[in-house]
Design a protein around this motif. Structure first.
Motif, PDB file in Angstrom:
ATOM      1  N   UNK A   1       0.833  -1.208   0.000  1.00 12.39           N
ATOM      2  CA  UNK A   1       0.000   0.000   0.000  1.00 12.39           C
ATOM      3  C   UNK A   1       0.865   1.255   0.000  1.00 12.39           C
ATOM      4  N   UNK A   2       1.887   1.273   0.841  1.00  8.81           N
ATOM      5  CA  UNK A   2       2.748   2.458   0.917  1.00  8.81           C
ATOM      6  C   UNK A   2       3.402   2.745  -0.430  1.00  8.81           C
ATOM      7  N   UNK A   3       4.011   1.718  -1.039  1.00  6.33           N
ATOM      8  CA  UNK A   3       4.671   1.914  -2.332  1.00  6.33           C
ATOM      9  C   UNK A   3       3.683   2.182  -3.452  1.00  6.33           C
ATOM     10  N   UNK A   4       2.554   1.458  -3.409  1.00 12.58           N
ATOM     11  CA  UNK A   4       1.546   1.611  -4.456  1.00 12.58           C
ATOM     12  C   UNK A   4       0.946   3.003  -4.484  1.00 12.58           C
TER      13      UNK A   4
ATOM     14  N   UNK B   1       5.608   0.693 -25.476  1.00 13.25           N
ATOM     15  CA  UNK B   1       5.927   2.110 -25.693  1.00 13.25           C
ATOM     16  C   UNK B   1       5.675   2.990 -24.479  1.00 13.25           C
ATOM     17  N   UNK B   2       5.175   2.398 -23.380  1.00 10.94           N
ATOM     18  CA  UNK B   2       4.885   3.213 -22.195  1.00 10.94           C
ATOM     19  C   UNK B   2       5.803   2.801 -21.048  1.00 10.94           C
ATOM     20  N   UNK B   3       5.864   3.663 -20.041  1.00  8.98           N
ATOM     21  CA  UNK B   3       6.642   3.364 -18.839  1.00  8.98           C
ATOM     22  C   UNK B   3       5.723   2.757 -17.784  1.00  8.98           C
ATOM     23  N   UNK B   4       6.302   1.904 -16.958  1.00  8.63           N
ATOM     24  CA  UNK B   4       5.548   1.307 -15.856  1.00  8.63           C
ATOM     25  C   UNK B   4       6.457   1.190 -14.651  1.00  8.63           C
ATOM     26  N   UNK B   5       5.959   1.601 -13.511  1.00  7.71           N
ATOM     27  CA  UNK B   5       6.741   1.498 -12.278  1.00  7.71           C
ATOM     28  C   UNK B   5       6.343   0.225 -11.535  1.00  7.71           C
ATOM     29  N   UNK B   6       7.336  -0.577 -11.173  1.00 10.62           N
ATOM     30  CA  UNK B   6       7.078  -1.829 -10.449  1.00 10.62           C
ATOM     31  C   UNK B   6       7.232  -1.588  -8.952  1.00 10.62           C
TER      32      UNK B   6
ATOM     33  N   UNK C   1       1.669   7.593 -12.204  1.00 14.74           N
ATOM     34  CA  UNK C   1       2.421   6.597 -12.974  1.00 14.74           C
ATOM     35  C   UNK C   1       1.579   5.348 -13.224  1.00 14.74           C
ATOM     36  N   UNK C   2       1.840   4.680 -14.352  1.00 18.06           N
ATOM     37  CA  UNK C   2       1.354   3.313 -14.513  1.00 18.06           C
ATOM     38  C   UNK C   2       2.124   2.460 -13.514  1.00 18.06           C
ATOM     39  N   UNK C   3       1.434   1.531 -12.860  1.00 19.20           N
ATOM     40  CA  UNK C   3       2.108   0.793 -11.779  1.00 19.20           C
ATOM     41  C   UNK C   3       1.709  -0.671 -11.779  1.00 19.20           C
ATOM     42  N   UNK C   4       2.689  -1.529 -11.489  1.00 22.01           N
ATOM     43  CA  UNK C   4       2.436  -2.943 -11.225  1.00 22.01           C
ATOM     44  C   UNK C   4       2.784  -3.189  -9.769  1.00 22.01           C
TER      45      UNK C   4
ATOM     46  N   UNK D   1      -5.142   6.664 -20.205  1.00 22.64           N
ATOM     47  CA  UNK D   1      -5.721   5.936 -19.073  1.00 22.64           C
ATOM     48  C   UNK D   1      -4.593   5.345 -18.226  1.00 22.64           C
ATOM     49  N   UNK D   2      -4.619   5.661 -16.933  1.00 22.79           N
ATOM     50  CA  UNK D   2      -3.605   5.105 -16.023  1.00 22.79           C
ATOM     51  C   UNK D   2      -3.869   3.609 -15.833  1.00 22.79           C
ATOM     52  N   UNK D   3      -2.828   2.801 -15.955  1.00 25.50           N
ATOM     53  CA  UNK D   3      -2.985   1.349 -15.818  1.00 25.50           C
ATOM     54  C   UNK D   3      -2.317   0.880 -14.530  1.00 25.50           C
ATOM     55  N   UNK D   4      -3.086   0.128 -13.747  1.00 28.82           N
ATOM     56  CA  UNK D   4      -2.588  -0.388 -12.469  1.00 28.82           C
ATOM     57  C   UNK D   4      -2.780  -1.904 -12.499  1.00 28.82           C
ATOM     58  N   UNK D   5      -1.698  -2.642 -12.377  1.00 33.48           N
ATOM     59  CA  UNK D   5      -1.769  -4.106 -12.377  1.00 33.48           C
ATOM     60  C   UNK D   5      -1.490  -4.655 -10.993  1.00 33.48           C
ATOM     61  N   UNK D   6      -2.195  -5.717 -10.620  1.00 32.00           N
ATOM     62  CA  UNK D   6      -1.985  -6.378  -9.329  1.00 32.00           C
ATOM     63  C   UNK D   6      -1.564  -7.815  -9.599  1.00 32.00           C
ATOM     64  N   UNK D   7      -0.471  -8.228  -8.987  1.00 33.01           N
ATOM     65  CA  UNK D   7       0.065  -9.555  -9.296  1.00 33.01           C
ATOM     66  C   UNK D   7       0.590 -10.230  -8.045  1.00 33.01           C
ATOM     67  N   UNK D   8       0.424 -11.552  -8.013  1.00 31.40           N
ATOM     68  CA  UNK D   8       1.171 -12.333  -7.024  1.00 31.40           C
ATOM     69  C   UNK D   8       2.604 -12.449  -7.549  1.00 31.40           C
ATOM     70  N   UNK D   9       3.456 -13.086  -6.802  1.00 23.54           N
ATOM     71  CA  UNK D   9       4.867 -13.193  -7.199  1.00 23.54           C
ATOM     72  C   UNK D   9       4.986 -13.820  -8.578  1.00 23.54           C
ATOM     73  N   UNK D  10       5.711 -13.161  -9.469  1.00 20.85           N
ATOM     74  CA  UNK D  10       5.916 -13.658 -10.832  1.00 20.85           C
ATOM     75  C   UNK D  10       7.372 -13.464 -11.237  1.00 20.85           C
ATOM     76  N   UNK D  11       7.768 -14.141 -12.312  1.00 22.51           N
ATOM     77  CA  UNK D  11       9.142 -14.027 -12.777  1.00 22.51           C
ATOM     78  C   UNK D  11       9.146 -14.030 -14.295  1.00 22.51           C
ATOM     79  N   UNK D  12       9.798 -13.061 -14.949  1.00 17.98           N
ATOM     80  CA  UNK D  12      10.314 -11.810 -14.376  1.00 17.98           C
ATOM     81  C   UNK D  12       9.197 -10.755 -14.306  1.00 17.98           C
ATOM     82  N   UNK D  13       9.231  -9.952 -13.266  1.00 18.47           N
ATOM     83  CA  UNK D  13       8.194  -8.927 -13.086  1.00 18.47           C
ATOM     84  C   UNK D  13       8.194  -7.909 -14.217  1.00 18.47           C
TER      85      UNK D  13
END
Length: 765
Positions: free
Chosen positions: A36-39, A224-229, A47-50, A201-213
């Protein structure tokens, strides 16, 4: 481009929020979780965020809370959808709607929440089109349908899209389908923006542990877009044990039930002398269920879920091996009686089945029964492995290997759902080869060595679907279509030639006369460089919303039209009116079979056949196969006691595993491993030659290899060879061979393999 979140955690993660939200959150929770804090920091900055975090870490609230706060401060609500939440599971959508109510009530926000899935009635859909909600909760297929109709006007003001459990779709064609839908939503919002504005449109993804993130993040936003993990992933504490309830799994010492674990009723039943491990497994499962308050038992197919729930109910009611149907109302023709008084014993329902072929209403009922404590156990397939809040589950049992480390972690993680809680899991292998896989999966689960996510490249059937959907409502320039399609990760490498080949097909220019009877779906004006839909295109779009299914399924309905679930087409073909069958641990009588549905009525007390569904099996990933091979190579020389300590095996499991590997070594001198493929040949009972390839690399490799071998043998030796494959190898039947087949018959040159497989696909299952 993706970046790992390197922001320093603010002293107050709630700083971006308004006073009412801060007050509600502080009154409801001890403090924000790392997710929550980081998100919130990433999302509030636009930012777009995963957000990657384990189950129970509050990532769903992390994704929603900033959007809710922003909406609560807007003077005009009700002008259209502002936040879209996309869930891969219909059941998860209902869960989220329920979980949204608490923060909305807590901050006193008058924000409308709407739900649109395949279960939403026409009346509700019309109402939603007239009065659009501020937050829309939906599935990938329903969002696609909305973009393919006039109701898309309600989506022109969308500001953010939340994609939950994104890892569940990223590696399937369903994910490619969703990626195109998100790109079209973005295009729709831009097309309706005021002049000079370029909203995204801001994109927010929610994921359990995956490889590679980074790959999941790239899938979310495109190349073509940036995403913050925001990586708040942490290793889940596991209390794991692999349980074998018999001394020798190769001879369990108990006769099988007449219909136990065998083929569907339409096939020949196994003979009475077949030995089965099931009579030893059932009492252990019942004991564990009775020792815990709330248990989920996971199985790998729907038939097993129905059968296991039925057996547990029989055992709990003292019926042992007798056939006793689990019924809708718990009634029976001849219930067991009390030893002293002779009075009928009350029927105890201890378990119910839960799987994707049950209707939403049926699933909701059993989910609520488990959460409220009315039902101690659910027997489920993958329908419950994603993030549905099932309350306080104290134990998860997995019957048979989960077939992948990712799936194992998802399932065992249902127990101890809260952050920091220990997940308690017990795994019951069904046979010795299964035990081998379970040992490696459990070890890799402990070390969080999940399989690498692979995103499908250029699935042209999905592209064709979207092209028809786009052209059905608008005229598009082909250049614009290409720009939109290649902005997704799945189609980033799509060439202009491939795109034009698909457009050719949809416009009726086919590569062969065999396709001549297929109707064209679009008009492609090559001079102007535009496409638009033909008559009937939109109807085709709305009746084919999802990706192509592997199987045909018949809906099961009550006479008044209410849906009970679905059955496999092959079972329906064998069924007749008057027959009874089990679905959701209840008995149903078939009244009528129509072109596309089965009409049933409840049949409480009547014994019913356990239904079967084809296509449930999931091939072992090659990455896991390689790990199993490496383990086999080393474990054959190890002592059972050492393996038991290191691999979460109970003593009997360790003894069985070492005995299995050593028997293999004695039989062929070499254990199939990551370094050695074993090829055997022998004559079968009727004197035909069989060629066996023993390999740990899994069904996804062996299925394709088997197709290529059948083609090679037919081409080179003029023999019809049947290749049967499994996760552990390939068996080739050579009925007309006079000479013993040479081992190099199974070797194929790497540059030939693709042509052989592609040539065989059209005639394969």
């Amino acid at each position: 481009m993706t970046t790992r979140s390197k922001r320093s955690a603010k002293s107050d993660p709630l700083a971006p929020f308004s006073a009412p939200v801060r007050r509600w959150f502080e009154a409801s929770f001890e403090g924000p979780t790392p997710a929550q804090a980081g998100g919130w920091e990433a999302i509030s900055g636009g930012a777009n965020a995963l957000i990657c975090a384990p189950t129970g870490s509050g990532k769903t609230l992390a994704s929603f809370l900033w959007g809710i706060d922003k909406l609560a401060r807007e003077p005009e609500l009700g002008t259209g959808v502002k936040i879209v939440y996309v869930s891969p599971l219909k059941a998860l959508s209902y869960d989220i709607e329920r979980n949204l109510r608490a923060p909305l009530r807590g901050i006193g926000a008058e924000i409308a929440v709407g739900l649109r899935t395949g279960d939403t009635s026409q009346k509700e859909r019309r109402e939603m089109a007239k009065n659009p909600p501020d937050i829309l909760i939906t599935t990938p297929e329903s969002l696609y349908l909305m973009l393919s109709s006039q109701v898309r006007e309600t989506l022109t003001g969308v500001e953010a899209v939340i994609v939950d459990e994104i890892h569940a779709v990223a590696q399937t064609k369903r994910g490619s389908h969703l990626a195109l839908t998100l790109e079209r939503l973005d295009d729709l919002v831009r097309a309706h923006a005021e002049e000079g504005e370029e909203p995204e449109v801001q994109r927010i993804g929610l994921s359990a542990t995956q490889r590679p993130l980074e790959r999941i993040a790239q899938f979310l936003v495109g190349p073509k877009r940036k995403c913050e993990i925001v990586d708040a992933g942490q290793r889940k504490e596991l209390d794991l044990e692999i349980v074998v309830p018999v001394e020798d799994m190769s001879d369990p010492g108990a006769p099988a039930y007449p219909s136990e674990n065998g083929p569907p009723p339409t096939e020949i039943e196994p003979s009475a002398h077949v030995r089965s491990i099931w009579p030893a497994i059932y009492p252990e499962l019942l004991r564990l269920v009775q020792e815990h308050t709330s248990t989920i038992i996971f199985v790998n197919n729907r038939r097993a879920a129905e059968r296991l729930a039925k057996r547990l109910n029989e055992l709990a009611n003292g019926e042992g091996e007798q056939e006793l149907p689990a019924t809708e109302h718990g009634g029976h023709d001849d219930p067991p009686r009390h030893e002293d008084t002779g009075e009928p014993m009350p029927y105890v329902e201890i378990a119910r089945a839960h799987h994707g072929s049950l209707s939403h209403e049926e699933r909701t009922v059993v989910e609520e029964m488990l959460k409220s404590g009315q039902l101690p156990c659910l027997v489920a397939t993958s329908s419950l492995e994603l993030g549905i809040d099932m309350g306080a589950v104290d134990l998860v049992i997995q019957v048979e290997s989960p077939k992948s480390v990712t799936r194992g972690l998802q399932r065992i993680g249902r127990a101890g759902h809260g952050l920091g809680e220990v997940s308690k899991g017990r795994i019951f292998p069904k046979y010795r080869g299964d035990l081998l896989e379970c040992a490696v999966v459990a070890k890799r689960m402990r070390e969080a060595e999940i399989e690498e996510t692979v995103i499908p490249r250029n699935p042209l059937d999905v592209l064709a679907q979207h092209l028809v959907s786009m052209a059905a409502l608008d005229e598009w320039e082909v250049d614009e279509v290409e720009r939109l399609v290649t902005a997704t990760e799945s189609f980033r490498d799509l060439s202009r030639e491939q795109l034009e080949n698909v457009l050719d097909m949809l416009d009726g220019r086919y590569p062969s006369d065999r396709f001549a009877e297929l109707r064209p779906r679009i008009v492609w004006d090559r001079t102007q460089g535009t496409i638009h839909g033909r008559k009937g295109a939109r109807q085709l779009v709305v009746t084919n919303a999802g990706t192509i299914p592997d199987r045909g399924l018949y809906g099961v309905h009550l006479p008044d039209g209410r849906r009970v679930g679905e059955l496999d087409e092959e079972m329906v073909y064998e069924a007749r009116p008057g027959q009874t069958f089990l679905l959701g641990s209840s008995s149903w009588r078939i009244e009528e079979i129509t072109r596309d549905r089965v009409i049933v009525t409840p049949a409480p007390g009547a014994p019913g056949a356990v239904p079967f569904w084809r296509g449930d099996g999931i091939g072992r990933p090659a990455e896991l196969g390689r790990a199993i091979g490496a383990f086999s190579r080393e474990a054959v020389a190890r002592e059972p006691e050492d393996l038991a300590r290191e691999y979460d095996l109970d003593p009997r499991a360790a003894d069985n595993l070492v005995a299995y590997l050593r028997e293999q070594q004695q039989a062929t001198r070499v254990v199939p491993s990551d370094e050695s493929i074993v090829v055997e040949r022998f004559r079968d009972e009727i004197g035909d030659w069989r060629l066996c390839v023993l390999s740990p690399y899994g069904g996804r490799v062996h299925a394709a290899w088997g197709l290529a071998l059948a083609a090679k043998i037919r081409n080179e030796r003029d023999l019809e060879a049947d290749a049967i494959w499994s996760d552990d190898g390939i068996v080739i039947h050579l009925p007309d061979a006079d000479e013993p087949p040479p081992a190099d018959l199974v070797l194929i040159e790497p540059d030939e393999i693709e042509d052989l497989i592609v040539g065989e696909l059209s005639g394969s299952a």
